[in-house]
Design a protein around this motif. Structure first.
Motif, PDB file in Angstrom:
ATOM      1  N   LEU A  43      20.833  28.804  90.927  1.00  0.00           N
ATOM      2  CA  LEU A  43      19.896  29.906  91.130  1.00  0.00           C
ATOM      3  C   LEU A  43      19.819  30.339  92.593  1.00  0.00           C
ATOM      4  CD1 LEU A  43      17.034  28.692  88.792  1.00  0.00           C
ATOM      5  CD2 LEU A  43      18.873  30.292  88.285  1.00  0.00           C
ATOM      6  N   ARG A  44      20.663  29.769  93.447  1.00  0.00           N
ATOM      7  CA  ARG A  44      20.642  30.074  94.881  1.00  0.00           C
ATOM      8  C   ARG A  44      21.959  30.687  95.340  1.00  0.00           C
ATOM      9  NH1 ARG A  44      18.059  24.341  96.697  1.00  0.00           N
ATOM     10  NH2 ARG A  44      16.102  24.630  95.607  1.00  0.00           N
ATOM     11  N   HIS A  45      22.394  31.695  94.654  1.00  0.00           N
ATOM     12  CA  HIS A  45      23.635  32.376  95.048  1.00  0.00           C
ATOM     13  C   HIS A  45      23.437  33.073  96.392  1.00  0.00           C
ATOM     14  CE1 HIS A  45      25.758  31.816  91.268  1.00  0.00           C
ATOM     15  NE2 HIS A  45      24.609  32.030  90.663  1.00  0.00           N
ATOM     16  N   GLU A  46      24.484  33.108  97.187  1.00  0.00           N
ATOM     17  CA  GLU A  46      24.414  33.787  98.477  1.00  0.00           C
ATOM     18  C   GLU A  46      24.364  35.298  98.308  1.00  0.00           C
ATOM     19  OE1 GLU A  46      27.573  32.496 100.988  1.00  0.00           O
ATOM     20  OE2 GLU A  46      27.074  30.380 100.734  1.00  0.00           O
ATOM     21  N   ASN A  47      25.032  35.793  97.292  1.00  0.00           N
ATOM     22  CA  ASN A  47      25.096  37.228  97.038  1.00  0.00           C
ATOM     23  C   ASN A  47      23.842  37.658  96.259  1.00  0.00           C
ATOM     24  OD1 ASN A  47      25.710  39.799  96.051  1.00  0.00           O
ATOM     25  ND2 ASN A  47      27.890  39.339  95.987  1.00  0.00           N
ATOM     26  N   SER A  48      23.174  38.693  96.739  1.00  0.00           N
ATOM     27  CA  SER A  48      21.947  39.150  96.073  1.00  0.00           C
ATOM     28  C   SER A  48      22.229  39.737  94.697  1.00  0.00           C
ATOM     29  CB  SER A  48      21.221  40.175  96.940  1.00  0.00           C
ATOM     30  OG  SER A  48      22.031  41.313  97.134  1.00  0.00           O
ATOM     31  N   LYS A  49      23.388  40.347  94.507  1.00  0.00           N
ATOM     32  CA  LYS A  49      23.731  40.887  93.187  1.00  0.00           C
ATOM     33  C   LYS A  49      23.904  39.767  92.164  1.00  0.00           C
ATOM     34  CE  LYS A  49      25.962  44.999  94.991  1.00  0.00           C
ATOM     35  NZ  LYS A  49      27.214  45.718  95.164  1.00  0.00           N
ATOM     36  N   SER A  50      24.518  38.686  92.587  1.00  0.00           N
ATOM     37  CA  SER A  50      24.677  37.536  91.697  1.00  0.00           C
ATOM     38  C   SER A  50      23.319  36.947  91.342  1.00  0.00           C
ATOM     39  CB  SER A  50      25.533  36.456  92.336  1.00  0.00           C
ATOM     40  OG  SER A  50      26.835  36.908  92.530  1.00  0.00           O
ATOM     41  N   ARG A  51      22.445  36.817  92.344  1.00  0.00           N
ATOM     42  CA  ARG A  51      21.097  36.299  92.086  1.00  0.00           C
ATOM     43  C   ARG A  51      20.359  37.185  91.098  1.00  0.00           C
ATOM     44  NH1 ARG A  51      20.744  35.394  97.644  1.00  0.00           N
ATOM     45  NH2 ARG A  51      19.437  37.243  97.858  1.00  0.00           N
ATOM     46  N   MET A  52      20.500  38.510  91.262  1.00  0.00           N
ATOM     47  CA  MET A  52      19.824  39.444  90.373  1.00  0.00           C
ATOM     48  C   MET A  52      20.353  39.309  88.932  1.00  0.00           C
ATOM     49  SD  MET A  52      19.704  43.602  90.512  1.00  0.00           S
ATOM     50  CE  MET A  52      21.431  43.719  90.104  1.00  0.00           C
ATOM     51  N   LEU A  53      21.667  39.236  88.771  1.00  0.00           N
ATOM     52  CA  LEU A  53      22.248  39.098  87.434  1.00  0.00           C
ATOM     53  C   LEU A  53      21.838  37.788  86.767  1.00  0.00           C
ATOM     54  CD1 LEU A  53      25.830  40.531  87.909  1.00  0.00           C
ATOM     55  CD2 LEU A  53      24.081  41.382  86.366  1.00  0.00           C
ATOM     56  N   VAL A  54      21.865  36.708  87.521  1.00  0.00           N
ATOM     57  CA  VAL A  54      21.468  35.411  86.970  1.00  0.00           C
ATOM     58  C   VAL A  54      19.984  35.425  86.605  1.00  0.00           C
ATOM     59  CG1 VAL A  54      21.178  32.962  87.520  1.00  0.00           C
ATOM     60  CG2 VAL A  54      23.308  34.124  88.078  1.00  0.00           C
ATOM     61  N   SER A  55      19.151  35.991  87.455  1.00  0.00           N
ATOM     62  CA  SER A  55      17.713  36.076  87.159  1.00  0.00           C
ATOM     63  C   SER A  55      17.468  36.908  85.914  1.00  0.00           C
ATOM     64  CB  SER A  55      16.962  36.678  88.352  1.00  0.00           C
ATOM     65  OG  SER A  55      17.079  35.854  89.471  1.00  0.00           O
ATOM     66  N   PHE A  56      18.141  38.047  85.816  1.00  0.00           N
ATOM     67  CA  PHE A  56      17.968  38.894  84.634  1.00  0.00           C
ATOM     68  C   PHE A  56      18.425  38.166  83.373  1.00  0.00           C
ATOM     69  CE2 PHE A  56      19.381  42.139  81.603  1.00  0.00           C
ATOM     70  CZ  PHE A  56      18.181  42.802  81.431  1.00  0.00           C
ATOM     71  N   THR A  57      19.504  37.414  83.487  1.00  0.00           N
ATOM     72  CA  THR A  57      20.006  36.656  82.339  1.00  0.00           C
ATOM     73  C   THR A  57      18.963  35.648  81.873  1.00  0.00           C
ATOM     74  OG1 THR A  57      22.261  36.917  83.134  1.00  0.00           O
ATOM     75  CG2 THR A  57      21.891  35.200  81.523  1.00  0.00           C
TER      76      THR A  57
END
Length: 103
Positions: free
Chosen positions: A70-84
């Motif tokens: 849950l601590r991706h460096e990329n904000s887009k990755s964090r957003m996709l994982v959070s939405f998932t």
């Protein structure tokens, strides 16, 4: 990177939706809209997998590990994982609704 299992998933879900569309008129006899529930369920599965593959591609993380980090460096990755993860309650409620309808 698209893996062979992703291709199998897309082809399988495509066939299931095609098969459902061929018999769409027969579902009018059902007291509940099971056919619509099935289509939404298939699309949720496909959408879930697409989000995981995209998040994995953006973050350069292995696909099998992308949802637990849950601590991706990329904000887009964090957003996709959070939405998932935020979609989990909706998917659970949708599954319970379909189970009740088919009971």
């Amino acid at each position: 990177m698209v893996q062979p299992k992703d291709i199998v998933l897309v082809v399988s879900l495509g066939f299931l939706i095609y098969d459902l569309a061929c018999d769409w008129a027969l579902y009018r006899l059902c007291p509940k809209p099971i056919h619509k529930w099935l289509v939404v369920s298939y699309l949720m599965i496909a959408g879930w997998r697409v989000m995981v593959v995209i998040a994995s591609h953006i973050s350069h993380t292995a696909t099998r590990e992308v949802l637990v980090n849950l601590r991706h460096e990329n904000s887009k990755s964090r957003m996709l994982v959070s939405f998932t993860w935020l979609a989990v309650p909706f998917i659970a409620a949708w599954s319970v609704l379909g189970s009740i309808w088919t009971w």
